[in-house]
Scaffold this active site. Sequence first.
Site, PDB file in Angstrom:
ATOM      1  N   TYR A  48       0.782  -1.214  -0.072  1.00  0.00           N
ATOM      2  CA  TYR A  48      -0.120  -0.040   0.100  1.00  0.00           C
ATOM      3  C   TYR A  48       0.883   1.315  -0.136  1.00  0.00           C
ATOM      4  CZ  TYR A  48      -4.303   2.634   0.825  1.00  0.00           C
ATOM      5  OH  TYR A  48      -5.459   3.392   0.332  1.00  0.00           O
ATOM      6  N   LYS A 103     -20.205 -20.211  -9.473  1.00  0.00           N
ATOM      7  CA  LYS A 103     -19.332 -20.147 -10.511  1.00  0.00           C
ATOM      8  C   LYS A 103     -17.995 -19.727 -10.539  1.00  0.00           C
ATOM      9  CE  LYS A 103     -20.586 -20.812 -14.906  1.00  0.00           C
ATOM     10  NZ  LYS A 103     -21.560 -21.844 -15.478  1.00  0.00           N
ATOM     11  N   ASP A 146     -27.184 -16.923 -16.344  1.00  0.00           N
ATOM     12  CA  ASP A 146     -28.821 -16.890 -16.030  1.00  0.00           C
ATOM     13  C   ASP A 146     -29.383 -15.860 -16.549  1.00  0.00           C
ATOM     14  OD1 ASP A 146     -27.940 -19.375 -14.754  1.00  0.00           O
ATOM     15  OD2 ASP A 146     -27.914 -18.560 -12.758  1.00  0.00           O
ATOM     16  N   ASP A 171     -24.769 -20.201 -20.146  1.00  0.00           N
ATOM     17  CA  ASP A 171     -25.852 -20.876 -20.372  1.00  0.00           C
ATOM     18  C   ASP A 171     -26.043 -21.574 -21.973  1.00  0.00           C
ATOM     19  OD1 ASP A 171     -26.816 -20.769 -17.598  1.00  0.00           O
ATOM     20  OD2 ASP A 171     -27.405 -18.738 -18.148  1.00  0.00           O
TER      21      ASP A 171
END
Length: 395
Positions: A48, A103, A146, A171
């Site tokens: 950082y 997923k 989906d 899909d």
Amino acid sequence: MPENLVNTANNSPIVIGDEEIFEAHQGGKISVELKTPLDSQRALSIAYTPGVAQVSRAIAADHTLAARYTWAHRLVAVVSDGTSVLGLGDLGPSASLPVMEGKAALFKTFAGLDSIPIVLDTKDPDEIVETLVRLRPSFGAVNLEDISAPRCFEIERRVIEALDCPVMHDDQHGTAIVALAALMGAAKVLGRDISSLRVVVSGAGAAGVACANILLSAGVSEMIVLDSQGVLHTDRTDMNIVKAELAQRTNPGGRTGGLAEALAGADVFLGASGGVVPEELIASMNPGGVVFALSNPDPEIHPDLAAKYAAVVATGRSDFPNQINNVLAFPGVFRGALDAGAQRITEAMKLAAAEAIFSVVAEDLAPDRIVPSPLDPRVEPAVAAAVAAAADSAS
């Protein structure tokens, strides 16, 4: 109610109760892990401030350095609007999030790819596309998931056009890739050529249309596709543009009617509709055929009934042989596309993925083994290599 599954290692039953399922999902299924620990002042200063400022300045001067010094280049965004969750329908974005988390877990497990679930509280294609365009610096690929048909076809097309990175609606194309691999396996078991098979695809939504398209690309010449109103044919006036275009390329005999008329004398039934197919219609197919009953959780016909008439039977479930599961495809497809630095996932890459899945079991085929297990460690490397090679040959 407990759900009974089969342990594919020894065919012993697995009983999963609701309590175990909900406990496994508590707090979500994924988390962010650090590549190096922040366990000292020096480590904190490097990761950082002030060290990170040097990296930011370098990227600002040369944007291509983001691929080297951030995770975005190989990060997959798993994106849904929750309008077609599994086989459950429009559940909304919040209810779709467990699936998107799952997923992401599969991407990490099977392809070593980081991914992040993004669920959008809109059904407007314009807003979905605009959102992903504005988020583009944060990821390197998009897995659409989906999203209901026919909206999914437009959304995928527009996101592909708008972004300079791999995009795929799983899909559609994940299902299609594995279905083609399975049909390759079934055809070899039966001693048939794919081009000789008369195929019936029941369902003209996302999966059905994609399966039809990839099977046509692979050489199937005689195919009939049905939606809820019956056979797609060029004289129908009630079809959307996607179905009308598909009707132009299928049903060469000009058949009309419903599933009974389509299945009589067919060699292959591929179900992607969520409907129920009576046993007598499967019995009307040519003897020794193929039945892919892919609806989840309830196949269009029970595999035991289908097996009375068909030589090869497959489902989408893990408790029957020949599971046609998208996880055989999408991790390797995205890994291969990202490895090759591809900006598109092409039809050639999808066909290569199907060939690779088939190749894993090509020497060990049987009627109950036409595709590898989703847990077979050979699958993802084979698919990734084939997809990357296909991408390189096209560049």
